[in-house]
Design a protein around this motif. Structure first.
Motif, PDB file in Angstrom:
ATOM      1  N   VAL A 132      15.934 -21.546 -14.566  1.00 51.86           N
ATOM      2  CA  VAL A 132      15.652 -21.262 -16.079  1.00 51.86           C
ATOM      3  C   VAL A 132      14.524 -22.381 -16.245  1.00 51.86           C
ATOM      4  CG1 VAL A 132      16.575 -21.273 -18.193  1.00 51.86           C
ATOM      5  CG2 VAL A 132      18.217 -20.684 -16.493  1.00 51.86           C
ATOM      6  N   THR A 133      13.636 -21.739 -16.711  1.00 47.51           N
ATOM      7  CA  THR A 133      12.261 -22.539 -17.290  1.00 47.51           C
ATOM      8  C   THR A 133      12.585 -23.267 -18.548  1.00 47.51           C
ATOM      9  OG1 THR A 133      11.076 -20.700 -18.462  1.00 47.51           O
ATOM     10  CG2 THR A 133      10.660 -20.828 -16.067  1.00 47.51           C
ATOM     11  N   PRO A 134      11.905 -24.204 -18.866  1.00 46.84           N
ATOM     12  CA  PRO A 134      12.051 -25.008 -20.057  1.00 46.84           C
ATOM     13  C   PRO A 134      11.558 -24.080 -21.248  1.00 46.84           C
ATOM     14  CG  PRO A 134      10.967 -26.753 -18.576  1.00 46.84           C
ATOM     15  CD  PRO A 134      10.855 -25.032 -17.913  1.00 46.84           C
ATOM     16  N   LEU A 135      10.788 -23.048 -21.258  1.00 42.22           N
ATOM     17  CA  LEU A 135      10.356 -22.152 -22.078  1.00 42.22           C
ATOM     18  C   LEU A 135      11.548 -21.205 -22.516  1.00 42.22           C
ATOM     19  CD1 LEU A 135       8.451 -20.985 -24.261  1.00 42.22           C
ATOM     20  CD2 LEU A 135       7.713 -19.301 -22.120  1.00 42.22           C
ATOM     21  N   ALA A 136      12.420 -20.800 -21.516  1.00 38.31           N
ATOM     22  CA  ALA A 136      13.511 -20.064 -21.505  1.00 38.31           C
ATOM     23  C   ALA A 136      14.528 -20.707 -22.553  1.00 38.31           C
ATOM     24  CB  ALA A 136      14.018 -19.569 -20.395  1.00 38.31           C
ATOM     25  N   TRP A 137      14.750 -22.026 -21.941  1.00 33.85           N
ATOM     26  CA  TRP A 137      15.489 -22.919 -22.840  1.00 33.85           C
ATOM     27  C   TRP A 137      15.438 -23.166 -24.330  1.00 33.85           C
ATOM     28  CZ3 TRP A 137      20.247 -24.974 -22.515  1.00 33.85           C
ATOM     29  CH2 TRP A 137      20.764 -25.167 -20.920  1.00 33.85           C
ATOM     30  N   THR A 138      13.963 -23.306 -24.510  1.00 33.35           N
ATOM     31  CA  THR A 138      13.442 -23.474 -25.872  1.00 33.35           C
ATOM     32  C   THR A 138      13.832 -22.136 -26.637  1.00 33.35           C
ATOM     33  OG1 THR A 138      11.900 -25.168 -24.969  1.00 33.35           O
ATOM     34  CG2 THR A 138      11.571 -24.048 -27.357  1.00 33.35           C
ATOM     35  N   LEU A 139      13.433 -21.116 -25.884  1.00 33.81           N
ATOM     36  CA  LEU A 139      13.577 -19.881 -26.698  1.00 33.81           C
ATOM     37  C   LEU A 139      15.121 -19.428 -27.139  1.00 33.81           C
ATOM     38  CD1 LEU A 139      10.856 -17.667 -24.855  1.00 33.81           C
ATOM     39  CD2 LEU A 139      10.848 -18.353 -27.241  1.00 33.81           C
ATOM     40  N   THR A 140      15.889 -19.819 -26.163  1.00 34.06           N
ATOM     41  CA  THR A 140      17.409 -19.616 -26.398  1.00 34.06           C
ATOM     42  C   THR A 140      18.035 -20.519 -27.472  1.00 34.06           C
ATOM     43  OG1 THR A 140      17.470 -18.956 -23.787  1.00 34.06           O
ATOM     44  CG2 THR A 140      19.433 -19.718 -25.207  1.00 34.06           C
ATOM     45  N   ILE A 141      17.634 -21.670 -27.452  1.00 34.01           N
ATOM     46  CA  ILE A 141      18.089 -22.686 -28.278  1.00 34.01           C
ATOM     47  C   ILE A 141      17.699 -22.245 -29.806  1.00 34.01           C
ATOM     48  CG2 ILE A 141      18.133 -24.937 -29.139  1.00 34.01           C
ATOM     49  CD1 ILE A 141      17.868 -25.861 -26.244  1.00 34.01           C
ATOM     50  N   VAL A 142      16.259 -21.842 -29.671  1.00 30.13           N
ATOM     51  CA  VAL A 142      15.801 -21.330 -31.242  1.00 30.13           C
ATOM     52  C   VAL A 142      16.411 -20.150 -31.725  1.00 30.13           C
ATOM     53  CG1 VAL A 142      13.712 -20.622 -32.146  1.00 30.13           C
ATOM     54  CG2 VAL A 142      13.495 -22.462 -30.762  1.00 30.13           C
ATOM     55  N   PHE A 143      16.810 -19.238 -30.817  1.00 33.63           N
ATOM     56  CA  PHE A 143      17.410 -18.001 -31.026  1.00 33.63           C
ATOM     57  C   PHE A 143      18.796 -18.326 -31.821  1.00 33.63           C
ATOM     58  CE2 PHE A 143      19.869 -14.167 -29.860  1.00 33.63           C
ATOM     59  CZ  PHE A 143      19.290 -13.124 -30.448  1.00 33.63           C
ATOM     60  N   VAL A 144      19.467 -19.082 -31.027  1.00 31.82           N
ATOM     61  CA  VAL A 144      21.022 -19.522 -31.475  1.00 31.82           C
ATOM     62  C   VAL A 144      20.719 -20.168 -32.660  1.00 31.82           C
ATOM     63  CG1 VAL A 144      23.019 -21.065 -31.068  1.00 31.82           C
ATOM     64  CG2 VAL A 144      21.897 -19.550 -29.161  1.00 31.82           C
ATOM     65  N   VAL A 145      20.186 -21.023 -33.044  1.00 32.72           N
ATOM     66  CA  VAL A 145      19.708 -21.682 -34.139  1.00 32.72           C
ATOM     67  C   VAL A 145      19.271 -20.741 -35.438  1.00 32.72           C
ATOM     68  CG1 VAL A 145      18.556 -23.475 -35.538  1.00 32.72           C
ATOM     69  CG2 VAL A 145      19.366 -24.147 -33.251  1.00 32.72           C
ATOM     70  N   GLY A 146      18.724 -19.850 -34.994  1.00 34.14           N
ATOM     71  CA  GLY A 146      18.161 -18.823 -35.935  1.00 34.14           C
ATOM     72  C   GLY A 146      19.349 -18.125 -36.266  1.00 34.14           C
ATOM     73  N   LEU A 147      20.089 -17.528 -35.563  1.00 31.74           N
ATOM     74  CA  LEU A 147      21.219 -17.049 -35.863  1.00 31.74           C
ATOM     75  C   LEU A 147      22.247 -17.677 -36.656  1.00 31.74           C
ATOM     76  CD1 LEU A 147      22.049 -15.113 -32.430  1.00 31.74           C
ATOM     77  CD2 LEU A 147      21.400 -14.017 -34.601  1.00 31.74           C
ATOM     78  N   LEU A 148      22.269 -18.900 -36.573  1.00 28.57           N
ATOM     79  CA  LEU A 148      23.244 -19.713 -37.576  1.00 28.57           C
ATOM     80  C   LEU A 148      22.723 -19.960 -38.865  1.00 28.57           C
ATOM     81  CD1 LEU A 148      24.177 -22.531 -34.775  1.00 28.57           C
ATOM     82  CD2 LEU A 148      25.813 -20.611 -35.852  1.00 28.57           C
ATOM     83  N   LEU A 149      21.376 -20.142 -38.791  1.00 24.63           N
ATOM     84  CA  LEU A 149      20.604 -20.008 -40.172  1.00 24.63           C
ATOM     85  C   LEU A 149      20.583 -18.845 -40.971  1.00 24.63           C
ATOM     86  CD1 LEU A 149      17.375 -22.327 -39.375  1.00 24.63           C
ATOM     87  CD2 LEU A 149      19.372 -22.892 -40.484  1.00 24.63           C
ATOM     88  N   PHE A 150      20.432 -17.707 -40.294  1.00 20.48           N
ATOM     89  CA  PHE A 150      20.445 -16.539 -40.831  1.00 20.48           C
ATOM     90  C   PHE A 150      22.099 -16.188 -41.394  1.00 20.48           C
ATOM     91  CE2 PHE A 150      22.042 -11.903 -40.434  1.00 20.48           C
ATOM     92  CZ  PHE A 150      20.992 -11.325 -41.163  1.00 20.48           C
ATOM     93  N   ASP A 151      22.991 -16.786 -40.703  1.00 22.78           N
ATOM     94  CA  ASP A 151      24.407 -16.458 -41.082  1.00 22.78           C
ATOM     95  C   ASP A 151      24.701 -17.185 -42.487  1.00 22.78           C
ATOM     96  OD1 ASP A 151      26.863 -15.204 -40.670  1.00 22.78           O
ATOM     97  OD2 ASP A 151      27.576 -16.889 -39.428  1.00 22.78           O
ATOM     98  N   VAL A 177      24.437 -24.719 -15.854  1.00 25.43           N
ATOM     99  CA  VAL A 177      24.362 -25.122 -17.017  1.00 25.43           C
ATOM    100  C   VAL A 177      23.930 -24.058 -18.212  1.00 25.43           C
ATOM    101  CG1 VAL A 177      23.744 -26.979 -18.721  1.00 25.43           C
ATOM    102  CG2 VAL A 177      24.177 -27.549 -16.335  1.00 25.43           C
ATOM    103  N   PHE A 178      22.867 -23.612 -17.701  1.00 25.61           N
ATOM    104  CA  PHE A 178      22.651 -22.245 -18.967  1.00 25.61           C
ATOM    105  C   PHE A 178      23.487 -21.227 -19.002  1.00 25.61           C
ATOM    106  CE2 PHE A 178      19.793 -18.399 -19.706  1.00 25.61           C
ATOM    107  CZ  PHE A 178      18.946 -18.997 -20.965  1.00 25.61           C
ATOM    108  N   ILE A 179      23.988 -20.943 -18.219  1.00 25.73           N
ATOM    109  CA  ILE A 179      24.905 -19.777 -18.261  1.00 25.73           C
ATOM    110  C   ILE A 179      26.246 -20.511 -19.123  1.00 25.73           C
ATOM    111  CG2 ILE A 179      26.831 -18.271 -17.294  1.00 25.73           C
ATOM    112  CD1 ILE A 179      24.820 -18.004 -14.848  1.00 25.73           C
ATOM    113  N   VAL A 180      26.574 -21.597 -18.545  1.00 25.06           N
ATOM    114  CA  VAL A 180      27.691 -22.403 -19.347  1.00 25.06           C
ATOM    115  C   VAL A 180      27.343 -22.373 -20.926  1.00 25.06           C
ATOM    116  CG1 VAL A 180      29.096 -24.361 -19.682  1.00 25.06           C
ATOM    117  CG2 VAL A 180      28.445 -23.636 -17.416  1.00 25.06           C
ATOM    118  N   PHE A 181      26.164 -22.735 -21.258  1.00 27.36           N
ATOM    119  CA  PHE A 181      25.650 -23.243 -22.677  1.00 27.36           C
ATOM    120  C   PHE A 181      25.734 -21.678 -23.254  1.00 27.36           C
ATOM    121  CE2 PHE A 181      22.264 -23.017 -25.699  1.00 27.36           C
ATOM    122  CZ  PHE A 181      22.910 -23.552 -26.653  1.00 27.36           C
TER     123      PHE A 181
END
Length: 410
Positions: free
Chosen positions: A3-22, A223-227
């Motif tokens: 998993v590239t650093p970019l994929a990690w960054t986009l995934t974390i931003v997406f999860v945080v975005g969903l929480l903010l939307f909620d 770790v990426f799949i676990v997270f």
């Protein structure tokens, strides 16, 4: 799967975005979600998790995809079990219904932060010490035994060490002020019970993480799949709480199912530890030739156990009895507490549920009715709720369907 650093960054931003939307669109304005709203958004979050899993399957291969879905389903099942404790905590602290969403979202965010910390700690330990798999396996086996031992009507209690510590540390006022953590009483700034509830939920989340993280590391060490499996299992938990509120007590065999799954993963971890063994006093530090459990088999066992558990719970007469008794006790308490729900229409719905549960209790076989815990106390509580409702209907200008019917108490 790399998993590239970019994929990690986009995934974390997406999860945080969903929480903010909620928070912005659902939680910021206090309200009680309707069944339809909870169902729609539960489906949305499950759909997002499934689509993400399909992406992992396509980009990472069948092994990574299978690990993600096995981890997601296991963590989701453990999250449902956690909802029992959330329900009891908020009932114990008499959190107003409309403000429960904010408590739940706080619990989800805190749980995600705590579990992320445990995930990276667990990954570091696994990379440094191969014997940690033995420890994780034993933790899961002990947890499975405790789940079976504590099965019963009182198996989920809002009385763990974190809650007791929170009660000692936080001296709060006696009343809520909406969802505020602080309010002003007699010219002084004081803490509200909402702060105590959040401390209790947060502390309980840490205890939950001690079980769930070893479980998912038993299915994958990526770790990426676990997270992502952990994060997506937590997202939508708030909506699920309101969707299955009335069914929680019905899932009487869920603890047995979770115990079987955790024991299975515990055995899987120990077999893996033996296969990778380098502990000197086990086989002179050499690898032990033992069979390892594949990801497809793990996924099949997890799904199969959960299906059997849920179906057995829903068709069980004992589950129907326990659900009715627990529901009647809870709804009577909620109806009598005007702070819990002040909207007359929603209070009527609570009372209607109470009447339906009393009808169910009246129709129970005698062997189940005689097992009702603290029956006299329950009867007094139900009578108080009926008296309160009758007094409300007698008020001038009050309209509504009393739906009295046959009661458990008269």
């Amino acid at each position: 799967m790399d998993v590239t650093p970019l994929a990690w960054t986009l995934t974390i931003v997406f999860v945080v975005g969903l929480l903010l939307f909620d928070f912005i669109f659902h939680v910021r304005k206090a309200h009680t979600p309707s069944l339809g709203e909870a169902a729609r958004w539960s489906a949305v979050y499950v759909g997002i998790a499934i689509l993400f899993g399909v992406g992992v399957l396509v980009l990472g291969g069948s092994e990574a995809g299978g690990e993600y879905f096995a981890g997601y389903i296991t963590e989701k099942a453990l999250s449902v079990d956690n909802l029992f404790v959330f329900l009891i905590i908020m009932t114990s602290f008499k959190v107003p219904r409309a403000d429960q969403q904010k408590v739940l979202l706080f619990g989800i965010v805190f749980s995600l932060i705590a579990r992320t910390g445990f995930i990276f700690l667990g990954a570091a330990l696994i990379n440094s010490f191969a014997w940690i798999f033995y420890l994780f396996g034993l933790i899961l086996l002990v947890t499975a035994g405790n789940l079976i031992k504590s099965e019963g009507e009182d198996s989920h209690e809002a009385d763990n060490i974190m809650i007791r510590v929170a009660r000692r540390l936080f001296h709060t006022s006696d009343r809520y002020d909406g969802d505020k953590l602080f309010t002003v009483e007699d010219g002084k700034r004081v803490m509200t019970p909402m702060l105590l509830v959040m401390a209790a939920i947060g502390g309980t989340d840490i205890l939950f993480a001690l079980d769930s993280i070893p479980a998912i590391f038993g299915l994958t060490q990526n770790v990426f799949i676990v997270f992502t499996a952990t994060a997506f299992s937590l997202l939508g938990l708030r909506q699920l709480y309101f969707l299955i509120d009335g069914l929680l007590d019905r899932l009487i065999y869920l603890s047995y199912g979770l115990a079987a799954i955790l024991a299975f993963i515990g055995v899987k971890l120990i077999l893996h530890a033996l296969h990778e063994n380098n502990v000197p006093f086990i086989n002179d530090g050499e690898h032990v030739k033992v069979p390892e459990i594949s990801t497809p088999l793990s996924l099949s066992v997890i799904i199969g156990v959960l299906v059997i558990t849920v179906v057995a719970s829903l068709v069980s007469p004992k589950g129907r009895a326990q659900n009715a008794v627990s529901g009647a006790r809870r709804h009577a308490t909620q109806y009598l507490d005007t702070n819990f729900e002040s909207d007359p229409g929603l209070r009527q719905k609570i009372y209607d549920k109470l009447l339906d549960e009393e009808q169910t209790i009246l129709g129970l076989p005698e062997k189940y009715r005689t097992r009702i815990r603290e029956e006299e106390k329950l009867t007094r509580l139900l009578k108080q709720a009926h008296d309160e409702h009758d007094a409300y209907l007698d008020q001038p200008g009050t309209s509504g369907d009393a739906r009295l019917g046959e009661r458990l108490v008269t």
